[in-house]
Motif scaffolding. Sequence first.
Motif, PDB file in Angstrom:
ATOM      1  N   PHE C  87       0.837  -1.197   0.000  1.00 43.91           N
ATOM      2  CA  PHE C  87       0.000   0.000   0.000  1.00 43.91           C
ATOM      3  C   PHE C  87       0.874   1.250   0.000  1.00 43.91           C
ATOM      4  CE2 PHE C  87      -3.592  -2.355   0.130  1.00 43.91           C
ATOM      5  CZ  PHE C  87      -4.195  -2.689   1.337  1.00 43.91           C
ATOM      6  N   MET C  88       1.860   1.256   0.903  1.00 44.32           N
ATOM      7  CA  MET C  88       2.685   2.444   1.084  1.00 44.32           C
ATOM      8  C   MET C  88       3.436   2.764  -0.204  1.00 44.32           C
ATOM      9  SD  MET C  88       5.337   3.168   4.193  1.00 44.32           S
ATOM     10  CE  MET C  88       6.504   1.911   3.800  1.00 44.32           C
ATOM     11  N   VAL C  89       4.023   1.731  -0.802  1.00 41.30           N
ATOM     12  CA  VAL C  89       4.845   1.961  -1.991  1.00 41.30           C
ATOM     13  C   VAL C  89       3.994   2.367  -3.179  1.00 41.30           C
ATOM     14  CG1 VAL C  89       6.293   0.789  -3.665  1.00 41.30           C
ATOM     15  CG2 VAL C  89       6.674   0.436  -1.242  1.00 41.30           C
ATOM     16  N   LEU C  91       0.927   3.726  -3.444  1.00 42.75           N
ATOM     17  CA  LEU C  91       0.285   5.043  -3.446  1.00 42.75           C
ATOM     18  C   LEU C  91       1.307   6.169  -3.465  1.00 42.75           C
ATOM     19  CD1 LEU C  91      -2.794   4.404  -1.205  1.00 42.75           C
ATOM     20  CD2 LEU C  91      -2.798   5.188  -3.552  1.00 42.75           C
ATOM     21  N   THR C  92       2.479   5.960  -2.841  1.00 39.48           N
ATOM     22  CA  THR C  92       3.497   7.017  -2.922  1.00 39.48           C
ATOM     23  C   THR C  92       3.977   7.170  -4.348  1.00 39.48           C
ATOM     24  OG1 THR C  92       4.200   6.488  -0.690  1.00 39.48           O
ATOM     25  CG2 THR C  92       5.687   7.808  -2.020  1.00 39.48           C
ATOM     26  N   PHE C  93       4.201   6.027  -5.012  1.00 35.78           N
ATOM     27  CA  PHE C  93       4.656   6.129  -6.393  1.00 35.78           C
ATOM     28  C   PHE C  93       3.558   6.659  -7.310  1.00 35.78           C
ATOM     29  CE2 PHE C  93       8.960   5.028  -7.200  1.00 35.78           C
ATOM     30  CZ  PHE C  93       9.377   4.436  -6.019  1.00 35.78           C
ATOM     31  N   ALA C  94       2.292   6.475  -6.913  1.00 33.79           N
ATOM     32  CA  ALA C  94       1.215   7.077  -7.703  1.00 33.79           C
ATOM     33  C   ALA C  94       1.391   8.581  -7.763  1.00 33.79           C
ATOM     34  CB  ALA C  94      -0.141   6.738  -7.085  1.00 33.79           C
ATOM     35  N   ASP C  95       1.965   9.132  -6.698  1.00 33.74           N
ATOM     36  CA  ASP C  95       2.256  10.565  -6.728  1.00 33.74           C
ATOM     37  C   ASP C  95       3.555  10.838  -7.473  1.00 33.74           C
ATOM     38  OD1 ASP C  95       3.604  12.812  -4.247  1.00 33.74           O
ATOM     39  OD2 ASP C  95       2.616  13.284  -6.148  1.00 33.74           O
ATOM     40  N   VAL C  96       4.625  10.160  -7.081  1.00 36.09           N
ATOM     41  CA  VAL C  96       5.950  10.491  -7.591  1.00 36.09           C
ATOM     42  C   VAL C  96       6.029  10.337  -9.101  1.00 36.09           C
ATOM     43  CG1 VAL C  96       8.337   9.724  -7.574  1.00 36.09           C
ATOM     44  CG2 VAL C  96       7.087   9.961  -5.441  1.00 36.09           C
ATOM     45  N   LEU C  97       5.394   9.309  -9.640  1.00 34.23           N
ATOM     46  CA  LEU C  97       5.537   9.052 -11.068  1.00 34.23           C
ATOM     47  C   LEU C  97       4.640   9.921 -11.930  1.00 34.23           C
ATOM     48  CD1 LEU C  97       5.781   5.169 -11.072  1.00 34.23           C
ATOM     49  CD2 LEU C  97       7.608   6.806 -11.409  1.00 34.23           C
TER      50      LEU C  97
END
Lengths: 211, 561, 125
Positions: C87-89, C91-97
């Motif tokens: 979950f953490m990875v 959703l964070t990458f959903a932002d970063v990418l």
Amino acid sequence: MSGAAAARHKPWRSLRREREAASFGTWIFIGSEAMFFAGALLGYAVYRTLWPEAFAEAGRETNLVYGTVNTALLLTSSLTMAVAAEGARARLRRLTLICLAATAVLGLAFLVVKGLEYREDIHKHLVPGPGFKLAGTPAAQIFFAFYWLATGVHALHLSIGIVIVGTLLVQAWRGASPLASPAFESAGLYWHFVDLVWIFLYPLLYLVGRS
Amino acid sequence: MSGITAERAAPEAPPTREDTYLTAETGLASWLLSTDHKRIALLYMAGLTLFFFVGAAGAAAVRLELFTPEANILTADAYNRAFTLHGTIMVWFFLVPSIPVTLGNFLVPLMIGARDLAFPRLNLISWYVFMAAGALAIWSLVAGGVDTGWTFYTPLSTAFANGHVLTAAAAVFVAGFSTIATAVNFIATVHLLRAPGLTWFRLPLFVWAIYATSLVMVLATPVLSMVLLLVFAERAFGIPIFDPARGGDPLLFQHLFWFYSHPAVYIMILPAFGVMSEIITCFARRQIFGYTFMVYAIVWIAVVGFLVWGHHMFVSGQSTFANLAFSFLSFVVAVPSAIKVFNWTATLYRGQIVFDAPMIYALGFIGLFTIGGLTGLFLASIPVDVHVTDTYFVVAHFHYIMVGGAVSAFYGGLSFWWPKITGRLYPEGWARFAAVTMFFGFGFTFFPMFIMGFLGMPRRYQVYPPEFQVWHVLSSAGAVILAVAYLLPMGYLAWSLFRGRRADPNPWGATGLEWQTSSPPPKENFRTLPVVEEGPYLYHPEHAGPPALEREPHRPQGSQQ
Amino acid sequence: MSGLGENLQHDAGAIWRSMVPVWLGLLALLAATLAGAFMPLGRFNLILALAIAFTKAALVALFFMHLRRPDPLLRLAAGAALLFMAFMVVLTFADVLTRRQPTQPGTVTPRTFAPEPPAMGQRAF
């Protein structure tokens, strides 16, 4: 419940249940530790995505020999720890003591190699801050920030593990801790977890940009 | 009223009293080295009361200053430190521990028919770690405080803040160990120490709530620990993690921080949900409406609560795609909370409601939590959030949930289980008065904040345009009433310890296992361990309404064998 | 613990015989990942390295940490952390990418990474 050993602590009524609880509790704790390291690895992953070339350039500066040797040491220590835990369960006192000692020694060897590696890294100006070796690539400092942080925190966990193994060794040798105690299994789980963390740190810190 | 309360009290002639957990051993060492979960709960209660006063002092300073639009009492820097103190202490040293470590510690073994938690020595260690962390936090206050806000945003906290960020971060880091240890204890206890016959779907909802809270604690707190460690490393050793000049991303801090801090708000509210279910069923004499859905709702909140953290970052520079994803998920996570509110309301329907103090707290909770939750939906909607973010609207929203919700539930639960914990009854008149006062004091304090937030009053501002003063004065005046409502129970509860009537084992006629042992319980909780035969909340036969005018439960959940 | 379906060895030789093959497998994977690092595979270097790491982790977890025991509770505990990590990875990458680069010409000056003056702020503990 005939023949069930009495538990060593309240509120457990049988040793079997106490062992089950100790295993379960340790696994939950390991789950929390996994989230702890995952936070750091997420940071690493984000920055590797943002600055791939800087990470590759920085990754080449880590000492592959020290890293690989350390990985081998830790994998072997996991072997001896697993055998020690099984030996405790089978009530094989000599096997348990020898393997616990071997585990502690291998752990200490890891720390010694790590110390040598740190000394070399400092010598090579791989500490982030003014005077950093790869001055032209600021993001390389972030790689090394994670390097120092992750290996440092891992080494701290490993040191705690060595203390735990050492304490169990002394207690088992003196007979203060019966081999039936759940502590051996729990210590084993913790040790293997520390090994698991290193299994992931190794490729991320030592095998970057080598091709 | 006197007829009902007379039944609850034990007969006045002093019986030969058997040893309870309070009298089993005496002396300071027997308390400070006790592994009895009941005594540890009281140790935590003492610590939490202290921290509550410290956090309230921060709030008092803030509200005093905000009486007037100019800065009169505090310098700007001091004001920043005041609200940071308030937030940091209240979140980590009061709300996150509150219900789990006091009521949870005391009641979970009793409710499942166990003699203690799974790891009693770990429980004691948790308390010492918690108090050590609190000492660190107080030291950071005494040494001058922190001005970053409880959220420690980078790069302010890592590079520019002039304050004791390192101490505060270390204090919260250490407190995290206590939280995780407590959570491990509860999870193992609920899995492995339930009484015979107590299946998962016969557990009281309070136990389910504590269990789910513990799951969230164990998975979310470590990420906070890591992010605080990163901040510490960057500030103390200068190594770049969030420093933009060297390629760092301040938004990464926010992702990691809120990944913990959003589930943290569920840590703060889920136990309150558990308390609500216990109180409402007892004082309406009804089975809980939709027990299974209540359980699923708790689990849904605990899981989906991990997926919504980006709603704290809508205007931070997060990508639009992520904004949409988090907004959608935030709407999804509101559904189970709504289910719970509907079910509590349905539980009240056709009930025989008695307006004792715990019930007043519970009814207040339902109203205030509903408003807080609905305003959360406003904030989940991105266009509205862009307008009201970082204004008093947000401040009102989270105080409605945390203070109107969690603190009301804490006081309600404390009142409900006070006879069990202490063996004494508190004066009912004073208690009802305090509960009603709390509801109105809360409304005066925090409702004006919605209005002024929508009108544009920013949060964390010491100086503001004069047109907001009327709302601030209302709010600060309300805060005085709220303070009285918080202090009153401390007074009469303390009084009841010495002069309150002694309580029956089951003064409220409730169905849980904890009421099947004496008040206060013996040290080993039960003389003989109970066996469970029924589900919880059997206040009336299944599919039937409550019998008129009868106060006894239809059947207790289990009995000692 | 025999109720949990595992075969208990009772002599040292059997214990070693059950554990050493796992260790040899781990060392072989270590050699493989080391060799793989030197092959020019571009983006797949990382994927290969992580795949081997996951395999090593699976060996340690299953054999050394006894997850082969059919104990649903322990497997649940182990699996839960993995789920939430995901979950953490994700959703964070959903932002970063998906962040957009600032694009308006003339409004964004090129960034230099020249060393800036040291940040202020009391680094007192």
